[in-house]
Design a protein around this motif. Sequence first.
Motif, short mmCIF file in Angstrom:
data_model
loop_
_atom_site.label_atom_id
_atom_site.label_comp_id
_atom_site.label_asym_id
_atom_site.label_seq_id
_atom_site.Cartn_x
_atom_site.Cartn_y
_atom_site.Cartn_z
N VAL A 361 -31.71 -47.88 -2.26
CA VAL A 361 -30.91 -48.43 -2.67
C VAL A 361 -31.25 -49.88 -2.37
O VAL A 361 -32.05 -50.33 -1.44
CB VAL A 361 -29.34 -48.11 -1.65
CG1 VAL A 361 -28.58 -47.08 -1.45
CG2 VAL A 361 -29.51 -49.14 -0.60
N ILE A 362 -30.67 -50.64 -4.16
CA ILE A 362 -31.36 -51.80 -4.14
C ILE A 362 -30.30 -52.69 -4.52
O ILE A 362 -28.96 -51.82 -5.42
CB ILE A 362 -31.70 -51.85 -5.75
CG1 ILE A 362 -32.81 -50.63 -5.69
CG2 ILE A 362 -32.26 -53.54 -6.21
CD1 ILE A 362 -33.53 -50.88 -6.40
N VAL A 363 -29.63 -54.14 -3.76
CA VAL A 363 -28.40 -54.30 -3.11
C VAL A 363 -29.10 -56.03 -3.30
O VAL A 363 -29.80 -56.74 -2.77
CB VAL A 363 -27.83 -54.33 -1.93
CG1 VAL A 363 -26.53 -55.10 -2.30
CG2 VAL A 363 -27.16 -53.27 -1.85
N PRO A 364 -28.10 -56.60 -4.60
CA PRO A 364 -28.81 -58.19 -4.46
C PRO A 364 -27.89 -59.09 -3.14
O PRO A 364 -27.32 -58.46 -2.50
CB PRO A 364 -27.23 -58.95 -5.82
CG PRO A 364 -27.69 -57.30 -6.73
CD PRO A 364 -27.07 -56.37 -4.94
N ALA A 365 -28.89 -59.87 -2.43
CA ALA A 365 -28.35 -60.33 -1.77
C ALA A 365 -27.10 -61.22 -1.66
O ALA A 365 -26.11 -61.41 -2.74
CB ALA A 365 -29.36 -61.39 -0.98
N GLY A 366 -26.12 -61.17 -0.11
CA GLY A 366 -24.54 -61.22 -0.54
C GLY A 366 -23.41 -60.40 -0.81
O GLY A 366 -22.70 -61.03 -0.12
N LYS A 367 -24.35 -59.27 -1.66
CA LYS A 367 -23.35 -58.23 -1.56
C LYS A 367 -22.98 -57.59 -0.77
O LYS A 367 -23.81 -57.30 0.42
CB LYS A 367 -23.81 -58.00 -2.85
CG LYS A 367 -24.27 -58.51 -4.21
CD LYS A 367 -22.39 -59.02 -4.84
CE LYS A 367 -22.52 -59.73 -5.74
NZ LYS A 367 -23.20 -59.17 -7.10
N PRO A 368 -21.82 -56.40 -0.52
CA PRO A 368 -21.59 -55.85 0.13
C PRO A 368 -22.16 -54.06 0.16
O PRO A 368 -22.25 -54.19 -1.35
CB PRO A 368 -20.25 -55.72 0.15
CG PRO A 368 -19.41 -55.42 -1.25
CD PRO A 368 -20.41 -56.80 -1.46
N ALA A 369 -23.04 -53.66 1.23
CA ALA A 369 -23.50 -52.41 0.90
C ALA A 369 -22.98 -50.86 1.07
O ALA A 369 -22.20 -51.57 2.40
CB ALA A 369 -24.64 -52.69 1.21
N ASP A 423 -21.53 -55.80 5.75
CA ASP A 423 -20.25 -56.98 4.63
C ASP A 423 -21.33 -57.28 3.66
O ASP A 423 -20.52 -57.60 2.47
CB ASP A 423 -19.62 -57.63 5.81
CG ASP A 423 -19.12 -57.37 6.64
OD1 ASP A 423 -18.51 -55.42 6.22
OD2 ASP A 423 -18.37 -57.69 7.48
N ALA A 424 -22.22 -58.08 3.43
CA ALA A 424 -23.08 -58.92 2.60
C ALA A 424 -24.22 -58.70 3.46
O ALA A 424 -24.55 -59.23 4.38
CB ALA A 424 -22.49 -60.29 3.25
N LEU A 451 -33.19 -49.80 2.67
CA LEU A 451 -32.75 -50.52 1.58
C LEU A 451 -33.28 -51.49 1.42
O LEU A 451 -34.21 -52.45 1.70
CB LEU A 451 -31.75 -51.16 2.78
CG LEU A 451 -30.66 -52.11 2.24
CD1 LEU A 451 -29.89 -52.03 1.41
CD2 LEU A 451 -29.23 -52.36 3.50
N LYS A 452 -33.46 -52.21 0.10
CA LYS A 452 -33.86 -53.41 -0.70
C LYS A 452 -33.52 -54.47 -1.26
O LYS A 452 -32.77 -54.25 -1.12
CB LYS A 452 -35.17 -53.11 -2.06
CG LYS A 452 -35.82 -53.91 -2.15
CD LYS A 452 -36.54 -52.90 -3.82
CE LYS A 452 -37.52 -54.04 -4.00
NZ LYS A 452 -38.44 -53.75 -5.00
N VAL A 453 -33.79 -55.21 -0.18
CA VAL A 453 -32.25 -56.57 -0.42
C VAL A 453 -33.23 -57.45 -1.55
O VAL A 453 -34.41 -58.03 -1.70
CB VAL A 453 -31.93 -57.45 0.66
CG1 VAL A 453 -31.00 -58.36 0.48
CG2 VAL A 453 -31.13 -56.43 1.43
N GLU A 454 -32.76 -58.10 -2.98
CA GLU A 454 -33.32 -58.47 -3.85
C GLU A 454 -32.50 -59.56 -4.05
O GLU A 454 -30.66 -59.50 -4.12
CB GLU A 454 -33.39 -57.80 -5.95
CG GLU A 454 -34.49 -56.99 -5.14
CD GLU A 454 -34.83 -56.53 -6.39
OE1 GLU A 454 -34.63 -57.05 -7.75
OE2 GLU A 454 -35.69 -55.24 -6.53
N GLU A 455 -32.98 -61.24 -4.50
CA GLU A 455 -32.12 -62.15 -4.78
C GLU A 455 -31.32 -61.78 -5.91
O GLU A 455 -30.88 -61.32 -6.88
CB GLU A 455 -33.13 -63.34 -5.37
CG GLU A 455 -33.87 -63.76 -4.73
CD GLU A 455 -33.51 -64.33 -3.30
OE1 GLU A 455 -32.07 -64.51 -3.96
OE2 GLU A 455 -34.00 -64.41 -2.28
#
Length: 599
Positions: A361-369, A423-424, A451-455
């Motif tokens: 799963v790829i989620v932008p930083a600061g966003k909920p997952a 949450d974030a 889990l991959k976190v991108e800007e």
Amino acid sequence: MFFFGLIYLLILHSSESKELVGPKQVTGIMDGSITIKCFYSTVTKANKYDRKFLCREAGPRRKCGTVVSSNNYVMEDFRNRASLVDNPAEGVFIMELSGLKLNDEGTYRCGIGTVNNGLTVVVNVAVTEDSTFPKEAELVYGQLRSAVTLLCDIGVQYSTQRKYLCKLGRSGCRNVIDSMGEVATEHQGRIILSSEKQPGSFTVKLIQLRKEDYGLYACGVGQYGEDGDSKVYDLRINEETDIPQGSKVLTGSLGGSLSAQCYYDPKRNYTLKYWCKWGGQSCSPLIQTSGFVQDSFEGRITIHDDPANGTLQILMNQLVQEDEGWYWCAVTDGSNDQMSTVQVKVTDAEHNGGLARSRMVIVPAGKPARIPCSYPCKYKTYQKYWCKWSNFGCSPVTSQEGEQNGLTVNCEPEAQQLVLHIDAVTSKDEGWYWCGVRKSERYGETLAVHLKVEEEGHVRDILEPDNAAVDPAADKKKSRMDSPPHSSEDPKSSNVLAISLSICAAILLVSAVFLIIKLRRRKNSELVSVGSYRTNISLTDLDNSLYIGKDNPVKDAQETEISSSQEEPKTNKKGSKEDLTYSTFLIYSDGKPNDDIAS
């Protein structure tokens, strides 16, 4: 003659004790010394703490007189040349006789108990003046399902030749393992032959001992009986054990997972526990309790250790065909090992009917997952969990009863899902998360999610599997949709547009006034000032024009002053009711004047 002596030893094996074993024959040189090792079972607790002794048979009744004991007794004839050391932890006591004399030759017994006619085993001692006497078989004592290591010193001159271990029988010496990669069928997956640091020696480790492993073994170089010297080991198996038997064969499917459970003695202080993959020459560790994890197994293997119960559970997931083979579950304290072997088979059948979730799963930083893990009905009564993987294990993520660092786990029985919420997300949340099931203390199926976190702004706002197709055009379109209106416009450009629209509105209003005047041609017109324009218009008509468009008002309208008169109030001219100056217009949120007012 030596070979026939070995055959004789094979016959004697049938009468040996199962709880206590010792060497059949020990030979020493006159004025030299001998060492006698006697092994005993530690399953019988009394063996650990009872008196240990060495006695010598004498007289017509073959009465056995104590030579040395663990009670610090030493026979007068052996004063200052006999000693006994007991090691209850290892289940062995060692006696040494030095300053050998020819009359020391005879029949001895090592034993356990308060009297000398209890649990004993016969040891024949020979003393010779010839230093070329053949070497006896070295006694090796192993516990059922444990491990033994045999050291073979062959000499540097033979280091390049074939090395072997064979098992002696009445028809010769049958190969067990050699340095050419040949391994006997019954020893597949549980024996390795490896060279030592010294070129002239090698070791053979045999694990998960079976009853049928009992017997005489010879190690050497070339072919047995032809090249160089060989060393003989007398392997005895203690069939009494409190170590339970683990699984022998585990089967998993491609992309699926497996769980192996191993057992060890919880009373021992093992400093290192590990899981390795067997090869004929070595067993390469994949994971250790010290924190080591082989790079290729990052995120897909972990160990759960329970020292109180002596259980070690290894979980592997994301199985590939190359994972098939033999594995060792091993514990060691540096000098003693306990190992068991497991055969893993991987089928090419598609993994189904178990846990399900995207692999990434790829989620932008600061966003909920929100990461759901679906489970089938067969796991309804199992405990379900999420954990975060690391080299040192998989740390459970908080359950629905508590919350920690914005991570929560909720079970949704209606949908049969276990959902991980964050949450974030931040960069520290990036990594491998495992969804799994367990029943009581036994771990079962697992599923790994990366889990991959991108800007923020670099990737999608949604969670997607790692194999999802990416459409660049769609990404650009979505970026435009996600952007707020006019977000790329310059604030100055917005002001210029607003002023231009206001001027247009004023011109349209003045044109309307001229039209009204021309149509009605009223004589009682009065001079009225509107902004910088002067015209003839009836005050009555002007008042009526202010209500044009009231039936369809524009919402969210606000009055914005765009010009104001800095002049002093003018004196009313003759014939005019008052001199009006309009300095404000209605500006709407869409930047356009009301159509009714403009008409």
